[in-house]
Enzyme design. Structure first.
Site, PDB file in Angstrom:
ATOM      1  N   ASP A  88       0.849  -1.192   0.000  1.00 23.04           N
ATOM      2  CA  ASP A  88       0.000   0.000   0.000  1.00 23.04           C
ATOM      3  C   ASP A  88       0.885   1.242   0.000  1.00 23.04           C
ATOM      4  O   ASP A  88       1.803   1.352   0.812  1.00 23.04           O
ATOM      5  CB  ASP A  88      -0.917   0.010   1.227  1.00 23.04           C
ATOM      6  CG  ASP A  88      -1.952   1.103   1.089  1.00 23.04           C
ATOM      7  OD1 ASP A  88      -2.734   1.049   0.126  1.00 23.04           O
ATOM      8  OD2 ASP A  88      -1.955   2.042   1.908  1.00 23.04           O
ATOM      9  N   GLY A 517     -30.896 -22.064 -29.778  1.00 18.56           N
ATOM     10  CA  GLY A 517     -31.175 -20.851 -30.540  1.00 18.56           C
ATOM     11  C   GLY A 517     -29.900 -20.101 -30.856  1.00 18.56           C
ATOM     12  O   GLY A 517     -28.822 -20.445 -30.361  1.00 18.56           O
ATOM     13  N   PHE A 519     -28.373 -16.398 -30.604  1.00 20.07           N
ATOM     14  CA  PHE A 519     -28.722 -15.131 -29.947  1.00 20.07           C
ATOM     15  C   PHE A 519     -28.680 -13.928 -30.888  1.00 20.07           C
ATOM     16  O   PHE A 519     -29.211 -12.882 -30.589  1.00 20.07           O
ATOM     17  CB  PHE A 519     -27.918 -14.898 -28.660  1.00 20.07           C
ATOM     18  CG  PHE A 519     -26.422 -14.938 -28.779  1.00 20.07           C
ATOM     19  CD1 PHE A 519     -25.728 -14.088 -29.615  1.00 20.07           C
ATOM     20  CD2 PHE A 519     -25.691 -15.830 -27.983  1.00 20.07           C
ATOM     21  CE1 PHE A 519     -24.341 -14.123 -29.694  1.00 20.07           C
ATOM     22  CE2 PHE A 519     -24.306 -15.881 -28.058  1.00 20.07           C
ATOM     23  CZ  PHE A 519     -23.633 -15.022 -28.924  1.00 20.07           C
TER      24      PHE A 519
HETATM   25  O1  LIG Z   1       4.380   8.057  -8.471  1.00 13.44           O
HETATM   26  C1  LIG Z   1       3.514   7.189  -8.303  1.00 13.44           C
HETATM   27  N1  LIG Z   1       2.866   7.034  -7.125  1.00 13.44           N
HETATM   28  C2  LIG Z   1       1.929   6.067  -6.937  1.00 13.44           C
HETATM   29  C3  LIG Z   1       1.590   5.232  -7.974  1.00 13.44           C
HETATM   30  C4  LIG Z   1       0.521   4.153  -7.839  1.00 13.44           C
HETATM   31  O2  LIG Z   1      -0.418   4.533  -6.864  1.00 13.44           O
HETATM   32  C5  LIG Z   1      -1.127   3.386  -6.415  1.00 13.44           C
HETATM   33  C6  LIG Z   1      -1.260   3.468  -4.920  1.00 13.44           C
HETATM   34  O3  LIG Z   1      -2.453   2.874  -4.513  1.00 13.44           O
HETATM   35  P1  LIG Z   1      -2.501   1.550  -3.644  1.00 13.44           P
HETATM   36  O4  LIG Z   1      -1.265   1.346  -2.875  1.00 13.44           O
HETATM   37  O5  LIG Z   1      -3.782   1.581  -2.882  1.00 13.44           O
HETATM   38  O6  LIG Z   1      -2.572   0.405  -4.739  1.00 13.44           O
HETATM   39  P2  LIG Z   1      -3.672   0.122  -5.849  1.00 13.44           P
HETATM   40  O7  LIG Z   1      -3.265   0.663  -7.169  1.00 13.44           O
HETATM   41  O8  LIG Z   1      -5.047   0.487  -5.375  1.00 13.44           O
HETATM   42  O9  LIG Z   1      -3.600  -1.444  -5.993  1.00 13.44           O
HETATM   43  P3  LIG Z   1      -3.868  -2.540  -4.848  1.00 13.44           P
HETATM   44  O10 LIG Z   1      -4.721  -3.589  -5.537  1.00 13.44           O
HETATM   45  O11 LIG Z   1      -2.537  -3.040  -4.457  1.00 13.44           O
HETATM   46  O12 LIG Z   1      -4.621  -1.911  -3.703  1.00 13.44           O
HETATM   47  C7  LIG Z   1      -0.274   2.184  -6.841  1.00 13.44           C
HETATM   48  O13 LIG Z   1      -0.915   1.525  -7.918  1.00 13.44           O
HETATM   49  C8  LIG Z   1       1.031   2.824  -7.320  1.00 13.44           C
HETATM   50  O14 LIG Z   1       1.645   2.054  -8.329  1.00 13.44           O
HETATM   51  C9  LIG Z   1       2.253   5.379  -9.210  1.00 13.44           C
HETATM   52  O15 LIG Z   1       1.988   4.657 -10.190  1.00 13.44           O
HETATM   53  N2  LIG Z   1       3.214   6.351  -9.319  1.00 13.44           N
END
Ligand SMILES: O=c1[nH]cc([C@@H]2O[C@H](COP(=O)(O)OP(=O)(O)OP(=O)(O)O)[C@@H](O)[C@H]2O)c(=O)[nH]1
Length: 625
Positions: A88, A517, A519
């Site tokens: 995250d 059938g 579709f």
């Molecule tokens: O410079 C950049 N900063 C961040 C990112 C991208 O931002 C998202 C962060 O979101 P998160 O950690 O919640 O992840 P999600 O995309 O929602 O995917 P999950 O399924 O893991 O929850 C992340 O995708 C970073 O890559 C960026 O691209 N550049």
């Protein structure tokens, strides 16, 4: 493994990335990690005020994402992973935690707060090691860490920020920017790991893996202090690839023990800077700067060989023989599959290297996955789908250059006859082909049906009609899950007359009916919920328009809906499975979530939501208002 032995330590394990982020997928793919992607359903709504520090929030969210996937996979189809990785990423500025913007205004607000200031980017990473106990309980060990990177934004004008917001880039990114793309232009300086900002702190991840798999000895700690990633002391458990790479670099007059030489070889390879190659120098070979071929290119060079190995082993029924007899030597297998001993040995060893078979003391056995999915008669067998891929898709892809030049599907060339519909003319042209095509679709759908059926709560629909529903495998899951639902499977007469071969025994099918059938031509049966699985991506615009108009006319506003099962492309169109599939150049196309939304809105489906399932197909639910 070329770059780092800790990554190769994961080879042969079922590694799952619990993330929908295409950036995380890219970062890990690029270092040669093989993994499945199963996006987490954990909602990122933890109460931020209960965490003493922002990174604790990121750590907990990452952990919950990974645990949710580990538990879900364990519960379904016995697919317990070995390792689940969750992450995250958050941005923090003056105590505030910024995540992904909810809309353009929110993105603009975030970016204008960041303008001219330094902020921190934290990524929390959770590595969950799973262990299925004998009583089927799931035991998990959680390892986690976080990384902080400081990023300073330039002073940014309102116009520039709006232009950036309108590019669409900020919407799925923490803090509303993507440092790896257009957003890089907003950034004045970065202190710390760049990839951490992009979403995955790779260096720290490798260190963590090294800690988990190779707790360093005292001596090693002394020697690794100049290396950013710990290397291993012993090769006892490393793959043959690593052993090979050491052997190749061994110089005859090096007096030190072989373990040390191996370490040196790997360290040499793992570094981006050129390290003098002592073995080469001692042999009188002039030292040259050597560039490392990226792991993804190496994998792609060999990718087709790996696919064809799987296809051949399935076609020769290797997994079936090993399921029946369990442990066999190459001689026995070669006799049973009626093949040369030399060829059989090579095929078996390649299957071992690909993690499809196991080998101990010259005796081969199936892996658990091979027993479940690759034998021809298992409940969750995709054997016939693999044969369909080998017999029908492989030839199409051998004509790819022509297909790209002409922009057309090569099926006519391949089957050397004109056809309007591959399905009707080739797969359904005789009884044997028809049955094997239906078995292929049945196996494929069985694997993914439960995820499609549960992607949304469909309990308000009492009648469903699966258009092109083939053997009824989705219908079986639907009636099991929704006890009030009746499902009508609507398909071509040639399909319906064979569905009796695919009905599960001891299963109440009284709420499932089958109707013959077409579709595109016939009147659609009445239903609250229409379903199209793997149909939309295959239809040319004109036919699709005709079909969607028909379905829309049959739907009652506020009451009826349309459920699609398709691979949903990510918004940046980087998801390989859908993009590779579209190279078969069928007359239809692959779409992202927002493309499905705008397509379906044209037919009066105003509420369109989609869900990535992490399985072979994703789900889109469109409700007519
Ligand atoms: O410079 C950049 N900063 C961040 C990112 C991208 O931002 C998202 C962060 O979101 P998160 O950690 O919640 O992840 P999600 O995309 O929602 O995917 P999950 O399924 O893991 O929850 C992340 O995708 C970073 O890559 C960026 O691209 N550049």
């Amino acid at each position: 493994m070329l770059l780092n032995p800790v990554i190769s330590k994961l080879a042969g394990k079922r590694v799952v990335l619990a993330s929908a982020s295409p950036r995380r997928q890219d970062i890990l793919t690029n270092v040669g990690l093989r993994f499945e992607v199963v996006p987490s359903w954990f909602k990122e709504t933890l109460d931020k005020s209960v965490f003493a520090a922002p990174y604790e929030y990121a750590l907990e969210t990452a952990k919950q994402k990974a645990l949710e996937v580990a538990r879900r996979m364990h519960m379904k189809h016995l697919k317990t992973p070995d390792i689940v990785i969750g992450a995250d990423t958050i941005v923090t500025l003056e105590e505030a935690i910024l995540e992904k913007p909810v809309d353009k205004q929110d993105a603009y607000n975030m970016l204008s707060r960041l303008s001219g200031k330094e902020h921190s980017v934290f990524t929390g990473v959770s590595i969950v090691l799973c262990n299925r106990q004998k009583d089927n309980q799931l035991e998990m060990d959680v390892f986690d860490f976080y990384e902080e990177t400081k990023v300073k934004f330039a002073d940014l004008s309102e116009d520039l920020l709006w232009e950036y917001v309108h590019s669409g880039e900020p919407m799925d990114k923490a803090g509303g920017y993507g440092i790896q793309s257009l957003g890089g232009m907003l950034v004045e300086s970065v202190h710390g790991d760049f990839l951490n900002v992009v979403g995955f702190p790779l260096n720290h991840f490798c260190k963590k893996l090294a800690e988990i798999y190779y707790p360093p000895s005292k001596q090693t700690i002394n020697r690794i202090k100049h290396d950013s990633i710990p290397y291993v002391e012993t090769f006892e458990n490393l793959s043959d690839v690593e052993k090979d790479c050491c052997v190749k670099r061994e110089a005859p007059d090096v007096k030190k023990g072989s373990q040390e030489k191996c370490n040196y070889a790997l360290r040499n390879k793992s570094s981006n800077v050129t390290v003098p190659d002592t073995a080469a120098l001692q042999n009188g070979i002039p030292e040259t700067n050597h560039l490392q071929l990226p792991a993804n290119i190496i994998h792609l060079l060999d990718g087709f060989k790996a696919s064809k190995t799987l296809f051949a082993a399935c076609k020769l029924k290797v997994f079936d023989e090993l399921k029946e007899k369990r442990d066999l030597k190459a001689e026995d297998i070669s006799e049973k599959i009626n093949a040369s001993l030399r060829g059989t040995e090579k095929l078996l060893d390649a299957c071992v290297a690909l993690g499809l078979l196991e080998k101990t003391h010259q005796v081969y056995s199936n892996t658990e996955a091979a027993n479940t999915f690759l034998v021809s008669d298992g409940e969750f067998s995709i054997h016939e789908y693999i044969m369909h891929t080998n017999d029908n898709l492989w030839p199409l892809f051998t004509n790819l250059e022509l297909a790209v030049k002409e922009g057309t599907c090569q099926k006519q060339r391949v089957i050397e006859k004109h056809s309007h519909s591959l399905v009707q003319d080739t797969h359904l042209c005789n009884q044997d082909k028809k049955k094997s095509f239906m078995t292929a679709m049945h196996g494929m759908m069985k694997i993914t049906a439960k995820d499609i059926a549960t992607a949304f709560d469909l309990s308000e629909y009492s009648s469903a009609c699966d258009l092109g529903g083939c053997t009824g495998s989705l219908a079986h899951d639907l009636v099991q899950i929704y006890t009030n639902m009746k499902v009508n499977v609507f398909d071509l007469p040639g399909v319906i007359e064979n569905v009796c071969h695919f009905q599960p025994e001891h299963f109440d099918t009284s709420r499932i009916t089958f109707t013959s059938g077409n579709f595109l031509e016939d009147q659609l049966p009445e239903a609250d919920l229409y379903i199209l699985s793997r149909v939309v991506h295959d239809l040319p615009d004109e036919k699709l328009d005709h079909l969607l108009q028909k379905i829309s006319n049959a739907c009652y506003p506020g009451k009826s809906a349309l459920l699609l099962a398709e691979i949903v492309l990510d918004e940046e169109k980087r998801e390989p499975r859908a993009l590779l599939q579209s190279l078969s150049m069928s007359e239809g196309k692959q779409r992202s979530g927002s493309e499905y939304r705008s397509l379906l809105q044209n037919y009066g489906f105003t509420s369109v939501v989609f869900r990535k399932t992490g399985n072979l197909l994703d789900a889109v639910l469109a409700v007519k208002s």
